[in-house]
Design a protein around this motif. Structure first.
Motif, PDB file in Angstrom:
ATOM      1  N   MET A   1     -10.857   6.954  15.114  1.00  0.00           N
ATOM      2  CA  MET A   1      -9.665   7.733  14.721  1.00  0.00           C
ATOM      3  C   MET A   1      -9.979   8.528  13.445  1.00  0.00           C
ATOM      4  SD  MET A   1      -5.862   6.275  13.890  1.00  0.00           S
ATOM      5  CE  MET A   1      -5.766   5.312  15.384  1.00  0.00           C
ATOM      6  N   ALA A   2      -9.444   9.746  13.355  1.00  0.00           N
ATOM      7  CA  ALA A   2      -9.683  10.573  12.174  1.00  0.00           C
ATOM      8  C   ALA A   2      -9.048   9.924  10.952  1.00  0.00           C
ATOM      9  CB  ALA A   2      -9.088  11.958  12.380  1.00  0.00           C
ATOM     10  N   GLU A   3      -9.679  10.114   9.790  1.00  0.00           N
ATOM     11  CA  GLU A   3      -9.147   9.542   8.565  1.00  0.00           C
ATOM     12  C   GLU A   3      -7.832  10.210   8.201  1.00  0.00           C
ATOM     13  OE1 GLU A   3     -11.253   8.017   5.585  1.00  0.00           O
ATOM     14  OE2 GLU A   3     -12.396   6.969   7.128  1.00  0.00           O
ATOM     15  N   ALA A   4      -6.820   9.398   7.887  1.00  0.00           N
ATOM     16  CA  ALA A   4      -5.519   9.941   7.495  1.00  0.00           C
ATOM     17  C   ALA A   4      -5.564  10.346   6.022  1.00  0.00           C
ATOM     18  CB  ALA A   4      -4.450   8.881   7.713  1.00  0.00           C
ATOM     19  N   ASN A   5      -4.628  11.236   5.639  1.00  0.00           N
ATOM     20  CA  ASN A   5      -4.502  11.623   4.246  1.00  0.00           C
ATOM     21  C   ASN A   5      -3.614  10.585   3.564  1.00  0.00           C
ATOM     22  OD1 ASN A   5      -4.676  13.051   1.934  1.00  0.00           O
ATOM     23  ND2 ASN A   5      -3.296  14.704   2.567  1.00  0.00           N
ATOM     24  N   VAL A   6      -4.222   9.735   2.762  1.00  0.00           N
ATOM     25  CA  VAL A   6      -3.536   8.548   2.237  1.00  0.00           C
ATOM     26  C   VAL A   6      -3.283   8.685   0.745  1.00  0.00           C
ATOM     27  CG1 VAL A   6      -3.597   6.031   2.114  1.00  0.00           C
ATOM     28  CG2 VAL A   6      -4.842   7.214   3.922  1.00  0.00           C
ATOM     29  N   GLU A   7      -2.077   8.294   0.316  1.00  0.00           N
ATOM     30  CA  GLU A   7      -1.762   8.214  -1.115  1.00  0.00           C
ATOM     31  C   GLU A   7      -1.525   6.755  -1.465  1.00  0.00           C
ATOM     32  OE1 GLU A   7       1.396  10.729  -2.632  1.00  0.00           O
ATOM     33  OE2 GLU A   7       1.018  12.074  -0.945  1.00  0.00           O
ATOM     34  N   TYR A   8      -1.837   6.404  -2.702  1.00  0.00           N
ATOM     35  CA  TYR A   8      -1.626   5.037  -3.176  1.00  0.00           C
ATOM     36  C   TYR A   8      -0.750   5.096  -4.424  1.00  0.00           C
ATOM     37  CZ  TYR A   8      -5.633   4.196  -0.167  1.00  0.00           C
ATOM     38  OH  TYR A   8      -6.477   4.136   0.920  1.00  0.00           O
ATOM     39  N   ARG A   9       0.233   4.185  -4.503  1.00  0.00           N
ATOM     40  CA  ARG A   9       1.062   4.104  -5.711  1.00  0.00           C
ATOM     41  C   ARG A   9       1.624   2.694  -5.815  1.00  0.00           C
ATOM     42  NH1 ARG A   9       6.042   3.506  -3.861  1.00  0.00           N
ATOM     43  NH2 ARG A   9       6.928   4.864  -2.255  1.00  0.00           N
ATOM     44  N   LEU A  10       2.239   2.389  -6.975  1.00  0.00           N
ATOM     45  CA  LEU A  10       2.862   1.079  -7.160  1.00  0.00           C
ATOM     46  C   LEU A  10       4.035   0.904  -6.205  1.00  0.00           C
ATOM     47  CD1 LEU A  10       2.866   0.811 -11.062  1.00  0.00           C
ATOM     48  CD2 LEU A  10       1.435  -0.474  -9.459  1.00  0.00           C
ATOM     49  N   MET A  11       4.261  -0.330  -5.749  1.00  0.00           N
ATOM     50  CA  MET A  11       5.395  -0.635  -4.868  1.00  0.00           C
ATOM     51  C   MET A  11       6.677  -0.757  -5.694  1.00  0.00           C
ATOM     52  SD  MET A  11       6.018  -4.012  -2.448  1.00  0.00           S
ATOM     53  CE  MET A  11       4.372  -4.078  -1.772  1.00  0.00           C
ATOM     54  N   THR A  12       7.792  -0.287  -5.120  1.00  0.00           N
ATOM     55  CA  THR A  12       9.100  -0.447  -5.749  1.00  0.00           C
ATOM     56  C   THR A  12       9.988  -1.279  -4.817  1.00  0.00           C
ATOM     57  OG1 THR A  12      10.145   1.464  -4.720  1.00  0.00           O
ATOM     58  CG2 THR A  12       8.884   1.870  -6.748  1.00  0.00           C
ATOM     59  N   VAL A  13      11.127  -1.735  -5.352  1.00  0.00           N
ATOM     60  CA  VAL A  13      12.069  -2.510  -4.542  1.00  0.00           C
ATOM     61  C   VAL A  13      12.537  -1.684  -3.331  1.00  0.00           C
ATOM     62  CG1 VAL A  13      14.362  -3.576  -4.543  1.00  0.00           C
ATOM     63  CG2 VAL A  13      12.790  -4.010  -6.431  1.00  0.00           C
ATOM     64  N   ASP A  14      12.693  -0.380  -3.518  1.00  0.00           N
ATOM     65  CA  ASP A  14      13.125   0.475  -2.402  1.00  0.00           C
ATOM     66  C   ASP A  14      12.121   0.497  -1.250  1.00  0.00           C
ATOM     67  OD1 ASP A  14      15.398   1.099  -3.740  1.00  0.00           O
ATOM     68  OD2 ASP A  14      14.662   3.023  -4.514  1.00  0.00           O
ATOM     69  N   ASP A  15      10.873   0.178  -1.543  1.00  0.00           N
ATOM     70  CA  ASP A  15       9.825   0.185  -0.499  1.00  0.00           C
ATOM     71  C   ASP A  15       9.895  -1.034   0.409  1.00  0.00           C
ATOM     72  OD1 ASP A  15       8.613   2.520  -1.513  1.00  0.00           O
ATOM     73  OD2 ASP A  15       7.357   1.362  -2.889  1.00  0.00           O
ATOM     74  N   ILE A  16      10.608  -2.082  -0.019  1.00  0.00           N
ATOM     75  CA  ILE A  16      10.488  -3.387   0.654  1.00  0.00           C
ATOM     76  C   ILE A  16      10.769  -3.318   2.157  1.00  0.00           C
ATOM     77  CG2 ILE A  16      11.418  -5.740   0.775  1.00  0.00           C
ATOM     78  CD1 ILE A  16      11.617  -5.664  -2.304  1.00  0.00           C
ATOM     79  N   PRO A  17      11.829  -2.625   2.634  1.00  0.00           N
ATOM     80  CA  PRO A  17      12.056  -2.624   4.088  1.00  0.00           C
ATOM     81  C   PRO A  17      10.859  -2.085   4.880  1.00  0.00           C
ATOM     82  CG  PRO A  17      14.003  -1.831   2.944  1.00  0.00           C
ATOM     83  CD  PRO A  17      12.920  -1.946   1.905  1.00  0.00           C
ATOM     84  N   LEU A  18      10.236  -1.020   4.385  1.00  0.00           N
ATOM     85  CA  LEU A  18       9.092  -0.461   5.103  1.00  0.00           C
ATOM     86  C   LEU A  18       7.852  -1.343   4.955  1.00  0.00           C
ATOM     87  CD1 LEU A  18       9.480   3.376   4.434  1.00  0.00           C
ATOM     88  CD2 LEU A  18      10.081   2.080   6.477  1.00  0.00           C
ATOM     89  N   VAL A  19       7.719  -1.968   3.806  1.00  0.00           N
ATOM     90  CA  VAL A  19       6.607  -2.911   3.628  1.00  0.00           C
ATOM     91  C   VAL A  19       6.763  -4.074   4.596  1.00  0.00           C
ATOM     92  CG1 VAL A  19       5.590  -4.604   2.038  1.00  0.00           C
ATOM     93  CG2 VAL A  19       6.132  -2.295   1.230  1.00  0.00           C
ATOM     94  N   GLN A  20       8.009  -4.521   4.786  1.00  0.00           N
ATOM     95  CA  GLN A  20       8.231  -5.652   5.706  1.00  0.00           C
ATOM     96  C   GLN A  20       7.887  -5.289   7.152  1.00  0.00           C
ATOM     97  OE1 GLN A  20      12.306  -6.964   4.084  1.00  0.00           O
ATOM     98  NE2 GLN A  20      11.338  -8.839   4.825  1.00  0.00           N
TER      99      GLN A  20
END
Ligand SMILES: CC(C)(COP(=O)(O)OP(=O)(O)OC[C@H]1O[C@@H](n2cnc3c(N)ncnc32)[C@H](O)[C@@H]1OP(=O)(O)O)[C@@H](O)C(=O)NCCC(=O)NCCS
Length: 159
Positions: A1-20
């Motif tokens: 699979m082709a490499e995706a364009n990925v960003e990295y940052r600190l996790m926030t509480v708002d991210d939790i549903p998608l992280v789950q």
């Protein structure tokens, strides 16, 4: 699979549903929302990062800083995005953040049967240092303990 364009940052509480969503795809006994909330809001020693492709969270990783050691708590990459370097990118980010907080070595536990995660850690320079018998509560599987000493390229650059 082709490499995706990925960003990295600190996790926030708002991210939790998608992280789950990622967590549930990766683990048979996923962490609850309350564990993530506690880690992000009440644990001063914890650092969590996410990987994003566009708006979508495709992976996350965490580390506890204990004295001068970074203890990896968890890492998961959405199966649709695995083998594209995202796990390695997350490990690099949390290692950099751990070094900024004084870590000179990193450690983790991994299931003895989890060869893909062990392959990632071995690629990054982790070496096996022991076994914790029946470490995993759900099925009593043993954990392999791995360590990585962080060399001068990490500790002398101010990164
Ligand atoms: C372990 C995990 C995080 C790796 O994420 P990833 O984004 O696929 O890893 P990367 O693409 O960054 O892989 C980097 C290197 O690790 C090794 N590796 C990763 N997955 C591998 C696999 N399935 N088989 C063999 N080697 C593998 C390879 O050396 C790879 O480099 P390469 O692709 O150039 O050969 C991912 O498989 C995952 O989320 N697994 C389920 C959750 C889990 O087990 N977490 C670990 C708990 S301790």
């Amino acid at each position: 699979m082709a490499e995706a364009n990925v960003e990295y940052r600190l996790m926030t509480v708002d991210d939790i549903p998608l992280v789950q969503l990622v967590e549930r795809k990766c683990f048979t006994t996923p962490w609850s929302r309350s564990i993530f909330v506690s880690e992000l809001t009440r644990n001063d020693n914890a650092i969590y990062a996410v990987a994003l492709v566009g708006e979508r969270i495709v992976g996350y990783a965490g580390v506890w800083i204990i004295l001068d050691e970074g203890h990896i708590t968890n890492i998961g990459v959405d199966p649709s995005f695995q083998r594209q370097g995202i796990g390695q990118g997350l490990m690099d980010m949390i290692t950099k953040l751990a070094v900024e907080r004084g870590a000179v070595a990193m450690t983790l536990e991994v299931r003895v049967s989890n060869f893909s995660a062990q392959a990632l850690y071995t690629k990054l320079g982790f070496v096996p240092r022991g076994i914790r018998k029946e470490y995993y509560q759900d099925d009593k599987e043993d954990a392999l303990i791995m360590w990585r000493e962080l060399g001068e390229e990490w500790t002398n650059t101010g990164n």
